[in-house]
Design a protein around this motif. Structure first.
Motif, PDB file in Angstrom:
ATOM      1  N   TRP A 276      10.479   2.058 -18.126  1.00  0.00           N
ATOM      2  CA  TRP A 276      11.803   1.445 -18.080  1.00  0.00           C
ATOM      3  C   TRP A 276      12.812   2.330 -17.359  1.00  0.00           C
ATOM      4  N   ARG A 277      13.631   1.713 -16.508  1.00  0.00           N
ATOM      5  CA  ARG A 277      14.782   2.375 -15.893  1.00  0.00           C
ATOM      6  C   ARG A 277      16.026   1.902 -16.627  1.00  0.00           C
ATOM      7  N   ILE A 278      16.751   2.825 -17.199  1.00  0.00           N
ATOM      8  CA  ILE A 278      17.877   2.481 -18.068  1.00  0.00           C
ATOM      9  C   ILE A 278      19.172   2.914 -17.404  1.00  0.00           C
ATOM     10  N   GLU A 279      20.113   1.982 -17.287  1.00  0.00           N
ATOM     11  CA  GLU A 279      21.419   2.263 -16.700  1.00  0.00           C
ATOM     12  C   GLU A 279      22.502   2.032 -17.741  1.00  0.00           C
ATOM     13  N   LYS A 280      23.380   3.008 -17.890  1.00  0.00           N
ATOM     14  CA  LYS A 280      24.549   2.883 -18.766  1.00  0.00           C
ATOM     15  C   LYS A 280      25.748   2.549 -17.879  1.00  0.00           C
ATOM     16  N   ILE A 281      26.335   1.389 -18.082  1.00  0.00           N
ATOM     17  CA  ILE A 281      27.404   0.888 -17.225  1.00  0.00           C
ATOM     18  C   ILE A 281      28.677   0.727 -18.040  1.00  0.00           C
ATOM     19  N   GLY A 282      29.810   1.097 -17.446  1.00  0.00           N
ATOM     20  CA  GLY A 282      31.072   0.988 -18.161  1.00  0.00           C
ATOM     21  C   GLY A 282      31.131   1.969 -19.310  1.00  0.00           C
ATOM     22  N   SER A 283      31.446   1.495 -20.488  1.00  0.00           N
ATOM     23  CA  SER A 283      31.602   2.363 -21.654  1.00  0.00           C
ATOM     24  C   SER A 283      30.319   2.547 -22.452  1.00  0.00           C
ATOM     25  N   ALA A 284      29.178   2.115 -21.907  1.00  0.00           N
ATOM     26  CA  ALA A 284      27.901   2.288 -22.609  1.00  0.00           C
ATOM     27  C   ALA A 284      27.549   3.767 -22.716  1.00  0.00           C
ATOM     28  N   CYS A 285      26.732   4.110 -23.711  1.00  0.00           N
ATOM     29  CA  CYS A 285      26.386   5.511 -23.929  1.00  0.00           C
ATOM     30  C   CYS A 285      25.053   5.621 -24.660  1.00  0.00           C
ATOM     31  N   HIS A 286      24.480   6.838 -24.612  1.00  0.00           N
ATOM     32  CA  HIS A 286      23.366   7.134 -25.499  1.00  0.00           C
ATOM     33  C   HIS A 286      23.898   7.155 -26.920  1.00  0.00           C
ATOM     34  N   LEU A 287      23.071   6.758 -27.874  1.00  0.00           N
ATOM     35  CA  LEU A 287      23.562   6.660 -29.245  1.00  0.00           C
ATOM     36  C   LEU A 287      23.988   8.004 -29.809  1.00  0.00           C
ATOM     37  N   GLU A 288      23.426   9.096 -29.272  1.00  0.00           N
ATOM     38  CA  GLU A 288      23.869  10.429 -29.717  1.00  0.00           C
ATOM     39  C   GLU A 288      25.333  10.678 -29.401  1.00  0.00           C
ATOM     40  N   ASP A 289      25.851   9.986 -28.383  1.00  0.00           N
ATOM     41  CA  ASP A 289      27.238  10.181 -27.960  1.00  0.00           C
ATOM     42  C   ASP A 289      28.185   9.136 -28.533  1.00  0.00           C
ATOM     43  N   PHE A 290      27.650   8.280 -29.390  1.00  0.00           N
ATOM     44  CA  PHE A 290      28.450   7.222 -29.972  1.00  0.00           C
ATOM     45  C   PHE A 290      29.436   7.808 -30.988  1.00  0.00           C
ATOM     46  N   VAL A 291      30.686   7.372 -30.920  1.00  0.00           N
ATOM     47  CA  VAL A 291      31.709   7.870 -31.837  1.00  0.00           C
ATOM     48  C   VAL A 291      32.389   6.675 -32.477  1.00  0.00           C
TER      49      VAL A 291
END
Length: 360
Positions: free
Chosen positions: A344-359
């Protein structure tokens, strides 16, 4: 909408998940330039994000969308659905048949006559959809456990829920909402636990994706006990009910998903309430390191936190929900080439993030 690149080629699988914090939606490339849309949310202008996204990558939703699915009638999954159904003229509409049951429509009509507010309930959106579909082709497909709702080329889409046994209890629950004569207008509350959400099992060649909708734990237990469900393990999981503990069933991760799958959470917030919690985040990360959120959620301003409980209660009883949109729209786009072994190629677009960076 920010330009996010071109459409996938005919031999490339794509799933893109939107979750701006007040709704969610999903678009799915099923191969050969054909698409499906699952659930709906809107931008600040009230336009369905799925429609705008497809246009932004050069896809014509009017002619290239084959299937639209409404997984359930909560407003954060259905806002803008009627506009989608009207615009995507060649698409088949699919929902749990409880949404079309004669008794359900009769009860909904009774609720409206008794002056319930449809704001936030999804009832008005569903009525618009059914009104449009009444004289249109193709006719709707109704999702039940273990029904194949789409088969085109190498792609199959199955509904794993809801079970027929859940319909009667749902209708009885709806009936309890009828107000007594002379009572004031109030918002139709959400029903819990949510056991009528449509969970989707998507297979394209050897790739499997599991979309958990908002199904809560009792529904997952029913799926796990059902020996007639499709075989295999998914490598991508749309985590159910915004990552909430009440939708977590450990056996889903062991029995229905590959080791360390790609997991995507669509966060949710209304007022002080938000999902996932920090405990939810840690629990999901303990199941897979490959976990993402479609947007970050910021804490509401202090003035919002100090708002009088009496004021909030009065607004709710009047059918009014105050919503604070947290930052720009985010999306997670996941693609896989059927001729590549790169995964899988995963792209984070806009305000998306890895869950570790979720606040939160």
């Amino acid at each position: 909408m920010t330009q996010v690149g071109g459409s996938p080629d005919g031999e490339e699988f794509e799933i893109t998940l939107f979750g701006p914090g007040y709704g969610e939606g999903i678009v799915l490339h099923t191969g050969d330039g054909r698409w499906a849309i699952i659930d709906s949310c809107t931008n600040a202008d009230g336009e369905p994000l799925a429609f705008r996204y497809l246009q932004s990558i050069g896809v014509d939703p009017t002619n290239e969308v084959d299937l639209i699915v409404a997984t359930h009638w909560h407003d954060d999954h259905i806002r803008g659905m009627a506009a989608l159904v009207r615009a995507c003229k060649k698409a088949t509409f699919c929902c749990a048949s409880v949404l079309c049951d004669h008794e359900f429509l009769a009860i909904t009509h009774a609720l409206e006559k008794h002056h319930f507010s449809s704001i936030g309930s999804g009832v008005h959106e569903i009525h618009e959809v059914f009104s449009h579909l009444a004289s249109k082709q193709p006719k709707p497909v109704f999702a039940i456990a273990n029904r194949r709702i789409l088969s085109k080329g190498a792609c199959e889409i199955w509904s794993l829920s809801p079970r027929d046994s859940n319909f009667l209890s749902f209708l009885r629950s709806i009936n309890q909402l009828l107000p007594s004569q002379g009572r004031s207008k109030r918002r139709i509350p959400s029903l819990s636990p949510n056991r009528i959400s449509v969970v989707l099992w998507i297979k394209l060649a050897d790739i499997i994706v599991l979309l958990g909708s908002d199904l809560e734990k009792p529904g997952w237990i029913e799926i796990l006990q059902d020996t007639a469900r499709p075989n295999g393990k998914a490598s991508v999981f749309k985590v159910a009910h915004h990552g909430s503990q009440n939708a977590h069933e450990p056996r889903v991760w062991r029995q229905m998903l590959e080791d360390e799958p790609v997991a995507v959470v669509t966060p949710w917030r209304i007022g002080h309430r938000s999902l996932p919690s920090q405990q939810d985040v840690q629990r999901i990360l303990s199941c897979t390191p490959n976990a993402y959120a479609t947007t970050k959620l910021k804490s509401p301003p202090r003035s919002s936190r100090r708002r009088s409980n009496m004021i909030r209660r009065t607004l709710r009883e009047s059918g009014i929900e105050l919503r604070r949109i947290s930052g720009p729209t985010g999306m997670i786009r996941i693609r896989w080439s059927l001729h590549s072994q790169d995964g899988w190629r995963i792209e984070k677009i806009g305000s998306a993030c890895h869950l570790e960076d979720f606040v939160t």
